[in-house]
Write a protein that holds these residues in place. Structure first.
Motif, PDB file in Angstrom:
ATOM      1  N   LEU A 132      11.756 -50.308 -52.496  1.00 37.56           N
ATOM      2  CA  LEU A 132      10.438 -50.307 -51.842  1.00 37.56           C
ATOM      3  C   LEU A 132       9.669 -51.579 -52.191  1.00 37.56           C
ATOM      4  O   LEU A 132       9.735 -52.064 -53.317  1.00 37.56           O
ATOM      5  CB  LEU A 132       9.600 -49.108 -52.284  1.00 37.56           C
ATOM      6  CG  LEU A 132       9.949 -47.747 -51.715  1.00 37.56           C
ATOM      7  CD1 LEU A 132       8.743 -46.823 -51.825  1.00 37.56           C
ATOM      8  CD2 LEU A 132      10.391 -47.840 -50.263  1.00 37.56           C
ATOM      9  N   ALA A 133       8.936 -52.063 -51.200  1.00 37.28           N
ATOM     10  CA  ALA A 133       8.086 -53.230 -51.449  1.00 37.28           C
ATOM     11  C   ALA A 133       6.839 -52.763 -52.199  1.00 37.28           C
ATOM     12  O   ALA A 133       6.456 -51.596 -52.115  1.00 37.28           O
ATOM     13  CB  ALA A 133       7.698 -53.867 -50.125  1.00 37.28           C
ATOM     14  N   GLU A 134       6.229 -53.695 -52.901  1.00 35.97           N
ATOM     15  CA  GLU A 134       5.032 -53.372 -53.688  1.00 35.97           C
ATOM     16  C   GLU A 134       3.974 -52.681 -52.829  1.00 35.97           C
ATOM     17  O   GLU A 134       3.365 -51.693 -53.227  1.00 35.97           O
ATOM     18  CB  GLU A 134       4.482 -54.678 -54.294  1.00 35.97           C
ATOM     19  CG  GLU A 134       3.543 -54.488 -55.460  1.00 35.97           C
ATOM     20  CD  GLU A 134       4.175 -53.704 -56.613  1.00 35.97           C
ATOM     21  OE1 GLU A 134       3.479 -52.788 -57.099  1.00 35.97           O
ATOM     22  OE2 GLU A 134       5.338 -53.983 -56.998  1.00 35.97           O
ATOM     23  N   GLU A 135       3.802 -53.182 -51.604  1.00 39.73           N
ATOM     24  CA  GLU A 135       2.723 -52.627 -50.762  1.00 39.73           C
ATOM     25  C   GLU A 135       3.080 -51.237 -50.207  1.00 39.73           C
ATOM     26  O   GLU A 135       2.232 -50.580 -49.616  1.00 39.73           O
ATOM     27  CB  GLU A 135       2.342 -53.599 -49.628  1.00 39.73           C
ATOM     28  CG  GLU A 135       3.393 -53.810 -48.560  1.00 39.73           C
ATOM     29  CD  GLU A 135       4.352 -54.966 -48.864  1.00 39.73           C
ATOM     30  OE1 GLU A 135       4.400 -55.427 -50.042  1.00 39.73           O
ATOM     31  OE2 GLU A 135       5.058 -55.408 -47.936  1.00 39.73           O
ATOM     32  N   GLN A 136       4.329 -50.825 -50.400  1.00 39.08           N
ATOM     33  CA  GLN A 136       4.693 -49.473 -49.944  1.00 39.08           C
ATOM     34  C   GLN A 136       4.456 -48.428 -51.032  1.00 39.08           C
ATOM     35  O   GLN A 136       4.553 -47.234 -50.787  1.00 39.08           O
ATOM     36  CB  GLN A 136       6.167 -49.444 -49.499  1.00 39.08           C
ATOM     37  CG  GLN A 136       6.420 -50.230 -48.220  1.00 39.08           C
ATOM     38  CD  GLN A 136       7.896 -50.369 -47.898  1.00 39.08           C
ATOM     39  OE1 GLN A 136       8.711 -50.777 -48.736  1.00 39.08           O
ATOM     40  NE2 GLN A 136       8.261 -50.012 -46.685  1.00 39.08           N
ATOM     41  N   ASP A 137       4.167 -48.900 -52.242  1.00 35.34           N
ATOM     42  CA  ASP A 137       3.933 -47.959 -53.337  1.00 35.34           C
ATOM     43  C   ASP A 137       2.547 -47.319 -53.178  1.00 35.34           C
ATOM     44  O   ASP A 137       1.640 -47.927 -52.607  1.00 35.34           O
ATOM     45  CB  ASP A 137       4.021 -48.709 -54.678  1.00 35.34           C
ATOM     46  CG  ASP A 137       4.279 -47.744 -55.828  1.00 35.34           C
ATOM     47  OD1 ASP A 137       4.538 -46.549 -55.570  1.00 35.34           O
ATOM     48  OD2 ASP A 137       4.209 -48.186 -56.989  1.00 35.34           O
ATOM     49  N   ARG A 138       2.403 -46.104 -53.645  1.00 32.47           N
ATOM     50  CA  ARG A 138       1.130 -45.365 -53.617  1.00 32.47           C
ATOM     51  C   ARG A 138       0.552 -45.255 -52.208  1.00 32.47           C
ATOM     52  O   ARG A 138      -0.651 -45.263 -51.993  1.00 32.47           O
ATOM     53  CB  ARG A 138       0.097 -46.002 -54.566  1.00 32.47           C
ATOM     54  CG  ARG A 138       0.524 -45.921 -56.040  1.00 32.47           C
ATOM     55  CD  ARG A 138      -0.545 -46.420 -56.991  1.00 32.47           C
ATOM     56  NE  ARG A 138      -1.794 -45.681 -56.869  1.00 32.47           N
ATOM     57  CZ  ARG A 138      -1.997 -44.454 -57.338  1.00 32.47           C
ATOM     58  NH1 ARG A 138      -1.020 -43.813 -57.963  1.00 32.47           N
ATOM     59  NH2 ARG A 138      -3.157 -43.861 -57.174  1.00 32.47           N
TER      60      ARG A 138
END
Ligand code: FES
Ligand code: FE2
Length: 382
Positions: free
Chosen positions: A265-271
């Motif tokens: 997952l890309a950072e911006e897909q987290d949370r």
């Protein structure tokens, strides 16, 4: 004439768009056209590939007015056929799922088909030397595999899978690679729940497409995703995922920790939570540690079967860890949503809804779905 007579009502202001008239949700003739021109004509997500674990495994699925038999052949490839014996038309497999060794045998006169659909044997076949086994074989339907599911298309000449399925997902997420990062095809099934919903399939889609109702009926979901309490359709802004609230550790019923983050997952897909509608019958929900896939099987104008899969990293599923708090969040959301759809269904045949209802500004994107339905049915909709 009364003040509520629609003929005396003022024209709707620009901020209100019309919905479909009530009969679109109740009329068997509309439903029959949808079966023919939508479910039997578009790509339809029928079964999960991993449910066909070995050669000989099969599943049957209701696709439009047809029963479709999906199986894995001897070389491990997926095949799909109309579930109809070519002799005198008996339904070949009546079970929802099962496993055969190397062939499918009709329970009526024992015509036997191999796993590629070819007629392999029939009693007294020696009396019928002119029979062409391929010609008399099962009628195949088109198959594609994506996201770990088998999609079938009953059209002779299917629409492009790329354009009608993959690009629908990419357009919503604003990036053609975004969904691939979840590695959905490699995830394992943690839980499956089937919901038998007494509502038209379009009510279910319309509900999924808007979040105007979230503040009213989804207390657990809005605790995890506070922006949903505002009621705007965050899930429909291209590329936007709803952000977890401060202090929320995971996408669980109480906001407690989930199972970390899927590899890749890309950072911006987290949370973040992303909801994707793939018309006519699939919803994909993406959160950092799992993916939830809904497949709808419209059975009647007022009945829709919905199969919902919770998919996790295989490590999580095979560790035997308790998934219940993770599953419970969206299971509650589903039950809240489907109860709302069932509350609307009886009203679709009321005189009050003869001309339909309205879409408020945060629901306006639903009008595009109505236009899509109208175009496929070949009729102008409001
Ligand atoms: S109908 Fe299937 S073998 Fe006769
Ligand atoms: Fe909802």
């Amino acid at each position: 004439m009364t003040a509520t007579d629609p003929s005396t009502a003022a024209a709707a202001p620009a901020e209100l768009l019309a919905t479909l008239p009530g009969r679109y949700y109740t009329d068997p003739a509309v439903f029959a056209r949808e079966q023919e021109r939508i479910f039997e004509a578009r790509w339809f997500c029928a079964v999960r590939s991993a449910d066909l674990a070995r050669p000989g495994a099969f599943r049957t699925a209701a696709v439009g007015r047809e029963s479709v038999l999906v199986c894995r052949n001897r070389s491990g490839e997926v095949r799909a056929f109309l579930n109809v014996c070519r002799h005198r038309g008996a339904r070949l497999c009546t079970a929802e799922s099962g496993e055969v060794r190397r062939s499918l045998q009709c329970p009526y006169h024992a015509w036997t088909y191999d796993l590629d659909g070819r007629l392999a044997a029939a009693p007294n076949m020696a009396d019928m030397p002119g029979v062409d086994r391929r010609e008399r074989g099962l009628i195949g339907v088109h198959v594609a595999e994506w996201l770990g599911y088998v999609w079938v298309c009953l059209a002779d000449d299917p629409p492009s899978f790329e354009e009608t399925v993959r690009q629908a997902v990419a357009a919503r997420l604003g990036d053609e690679h975004a969904v691939e990062r979840y590695g959905v095809a490699e995830l394992a099934l943690g839980r499956r729940v089937s919901y038998d919903v007494a509502a038209n399939w379009k009510l279910v889609i319309e509900n999924f497409m808007e979040c105007y109702h979230c503040g009213t009926i989804h207390p657990e979901l809005t605790d995890v995703l506070p922006e949903f309490a505002e009621g705007y359709a965050a899930q429909y802004y291209v590329g936007h995922g709803a952000e977890f609230g401060e202090g929320v550790a995971g996408f669980t019923v109480d906001g407690g920790a989930g199972f970390g983050r899927l590899d890749g997952l890309a950072e911006e897909q987290d949370r973040r939570y992303y909801a994707v509608t793939v018309p006519p019958q699939v919803f994909v929900n993406l959160v950092p540690d799992h993916v939830i896939v809904h497949r709808m099987f419209p059975l009647a104008p007022d009945r829709t079967l919905i199969e919902c899969d919770w998919l996790y990293s295989p490590d999580v599923v095979y560790s035997g860890v308790d998934l219940s708090r993770s599953v419970e969040l969206f299971d509650r959301v589903n039950r809240q949503d489907f109860a709302a759809c069932e509350r609307c269904q009886p009203a679709m045949s009321s005189r009050a809804y003869r001309d339909g209802g309205v879409l408020v500004p945060v629901e306006h994107h639903i009008a595009a779905f109505h236009t899509w339905v109208g175009e496929l049915l070949g009729e102008a909709v409001p």
